[in-house]
Design an enzyme around this catalytic site. Sequence first.
Site, PDB file in Angstrom:
ATOM      1  N   TYR A  70       0.846  -1.185   0.000  1.00 57.67           N
ATOM      2  CA  TYR A  70       0.000   0.000   0.000  1.00 57.67           C
ATOM      3  C   TYR A  70       0.890   1.247   0.000  1.00 57.67           C
ATOM      4  CZ  TYR A  70      -4.373   2.454   1.104  1.00 57.67           C
ATOM      5  OH  TYR A  70      -5.479   3.251   1.062  1.00 57.67           O
ATOM      6  N   ASN A  82     -16.306  -5.685 -13.844  1.00 61.99           N
ATOM      7  CA  ASN A  82     -16.945  -6.666 -12.964  1.00 61.99           C
ATOM      8  C   ASN A  82     -16.388  -6.630 -11.540  1.00 61.99           C
ATOM      9  OD1 ASN A  82     -14.536  -7.651 -14.203  1.00 61.99           O
ATOM     10  ND2 ASN A  82     -14.944  -9.644 -13.276  1.00 61.99           N
ATOM     11  N   SER A  83     -15.493  -5.675 -11.246  1.00 63.22           N
ATOM     12  CA  SER A  83     -14.957  -5.537  -9.882  1.00 63.22           C
ATOM     13  C   SER A  83     -16.023  -4.924  -8.980  1.00 63.22           C
ATOM     14  CB  SER A  83     -13.737  -4.627  -9.905  1.00 63.22           C
ATOM     15  OG  SER A  83     -14.148  -3.292 -10.199  1.00 63.22           O
ATOM     16  N   VAL A 128     -15.983  -2.030  -7.334  1.00 65.19           N
ATOM     17  CA  VAL A 128     -16.208  -0.640  -7.723  1.00 65.19           C
ATOM     18  C   VAL A 128     -16.913  -0.581  -9.076  1.00 65.19           C
ATOM     19  CG1 VAL A 128     -15.061   1.511  -8.406  1.00 65.19           C
ATOM     20  CG2 VAL A 128     -14.275   0.259  -6.383  1.00 65.19           C
ATOM     21  N   TYR A 169      -7.525   4.558 -10.723  1.00 62.59           N
ATOM     22  CA  TYR A 169      -7.707   4.365  -9.273  1.00 62.59           C
ATOM     23  C   TYR A 169      -7.171   3.048  -8.767  1.00 62.59           C
ATOM     24  CZ  TYR A 169     -11.692   1.158  -9.958  1.00 62.59           C
ATOM     25  OH  TYR A 169     -12.490   0.093 -10.307  1.00 62.59           O
ATOM     26  N   TRP A 174      -7.577   8.560  -5.088  1.00 61.83           N
ATOM     27  CA  TRP A 174      -7.304   7.790  -3.881  1.00 61.83           C
ATOM     28  C   TRP A 174      -8.281   8.263  -2.822  1.00 61.83           C
ATOM     29  CZ3 TRP A 174      -2.480   8.458  -0.255  1.00 61.83           C
ATOM     30  CH2 TRP A 174      -2.481   7.443   0.701  1.00 61.83           C
ATOM     31  N   LEU A 175      -9.165   7.369  -2.436  1.00 54.66           N
ATOM     32  CA  LEU A 175     -10.253   7.739  -1.533  1.00 54.66           C
ATOM     33  C   LEU A 175      -9.743   8.356  -0.239  1.00 54.66           C
ATOM     34  CD1 LEU A 175     -13.351   7.576  -1.041  1.00 54.66           C
ATOM     35  CD2 LEU A 175     -12.925   5.403   0.114  1.00 54.66           C
TER      36      LEU A 175
END
Lengths: 327, 327
Positions: free
Chosen positions: A53, A150-151, A153, A237, A263-264
């Site tokens: 990350y 298909n993810s 999000v 993203y 990036w949330l």
Amino acid sequence: MKSAQLTAIGPAEKTVKCIDVSDPGKPGKGEVLVDIVACSINPADILMIEGNYASVPETPCALGIEGAGTVVAVGPEVSGLKAGDKVMSLARTNWVQQIRDKAEAFVRLPAEVELSQAAMLKVNVATAHLMLTRYVPLSKGDWVIQDAANSGVGVDLIRLAHADGLRTVNIVRRSELIEPLKQLGADVVVVDGPDLAQRVAKENGGAQIKLGIDAVGGSAIGRLTDCVGDGGTVVNYGLLSGKPCEINAFNFVFRDITVTGFWLAKLMRGMQFGEIQAMYAQLAQRLVDGTIHVDIEASYPLDKIADAMAHAKRESRGGKIQLRPNG
Amino acid sequence: MKSAQLTAIGPAEKTVKCIDVSDPGKPGKGEVLVDIVACSINPADILMIEGNYASVPETPCALGIEGAGTVVAVGPEVSGLKAGDKVMSLARTNWVQQIRDKAEAFVRLPAEVELSQAAMLKVNVATAHLMLTRYVPLSKGDWVIQDAANSGVGVDLIRLAHADGLRTVNIVRRSELIEPLKQLGADVVVVDGPDLAQRVAKENGGAQIKLGIDAVGGSAIGRLTDCVGDGGTVVNYGLLSGKPCEINAFNFVFRDITVTGFWLAKLMRGMQFGEIQAMYAQLAQRLVDGTIHVDIEASYPLDKIADAMAHAKRESRGGKIQLRPNG
């Protein structure tokens, strides 16, 4: 009480352990105590646990980006929350039976909401919503293109866009995904590969696509960028391919396309609590009205965390993996 | 009169021919007649001639993105221009002895300007100026990074930035370019290669770089993007490598970097004539005060156009190649 904690950076199924920690105690001034009912396991949790990350946490540490639950008690000087309220947690330490935190760490949800669904609102639904609304002004009938359609999000984005009258082109890697995504409201679904831009133009009648949303990087973002109209914006993203984004310079220079990133965590740091609260209230309504619904493949108690991690890491799943800290 | 025209898309030294065309005649209402004194040969001219530009022209056609000269006559209802004035041409058909066009196709220049220098103002100097001013608000002391720093645009950018108190990091491919660029006002010059971001940070004391300017694409724009600070912007204006831009997705997602493109022709289509005139008046002053000066390696008459083209295509030159249509 039980808490699933990271003992060392490494494979999630080996390094996250369920341990006993002391109870959080009574809420103080401005604080709230919440029973966490459901937590989702997100790709970002796994990335963080395995050291991939943006920042690598110091271990041992608490975990869990998402969680939803019920208010147990409120301390003095808390307004807007009371015992029994359903809430979504903004903390990033949700894989635990109870959290005590300041009132602004929780967003009140409608009483009708299912908490197992609310535990999937914070990351994916907000990501889809913010990418659809923050970069390009879109009106009913406008086109958006995305890959990894298909993810988690991707599916939320199809549903939100469809509910708002936007039209979506969805790039997938397997043809058996075409029909299921169309059932959810996808206007066009195409399988990635050569000549993508020509095939997309054929499928959507050559309509200009204003916004592109990429989760893959590598050469996939390049093919997606070729599909976006002149002057359009592409938002990256995800880091799914692990490869550098390969984008034809022609798209920058001659077609005036801009590529930027989402990036949330960073975007939310720049939002006021009131704005965050209003956004999630609006999105929670989408759970209640059925616009958004995410399938859950399995739920695990905290002391089966190793199984939960292994399950969450499987490539092909039919739904989310959740934790149920209080059974 | 003589005109250098493109007979067919192909190698510039074979397909551009000097031909006789009819004289343009007297200027009509709102028109101006100009003797073209000097024209530059630009990389964009060559790209267009050889079929590698954004649009491929129909042949035969007139050529020449840049040119400067002297007003010969003005028609009725022309204000602001008179015979004898020095002008820069905004037309894209400048490889010719005379042009007759509407007054808004010419920008009046100060009498002190050298026309051979003014013939290099339109493209490279404006490109450097617009990239420094249109994307990121910069103040004295702020840092900008560019690659292809020894190119025409690169050198103009160093000079303009230095004159405005901005500081530049300049990426080159050969160490013998370091000293000459420092002589022009470059603050830092580094040779491209591995660990570029670390070497740049060492050279500029780790100061944040707000704007990156890339002419190369390929993996070079990726290394340059790694050098730009969080939240920064990278502008891609060249296609020198001919390879897709390879940019680490981490820079988009976690460092909030935006990549966009610059194309002078498109940007100028969106500018009013008054704005264009004011910009070139300001930049012409930079020629007069010596901020900008470009070396000229050779000048050719129009009937030696094949030699001029071959010379302009050589990789290593000590200055620009110009045409002198009127000797």
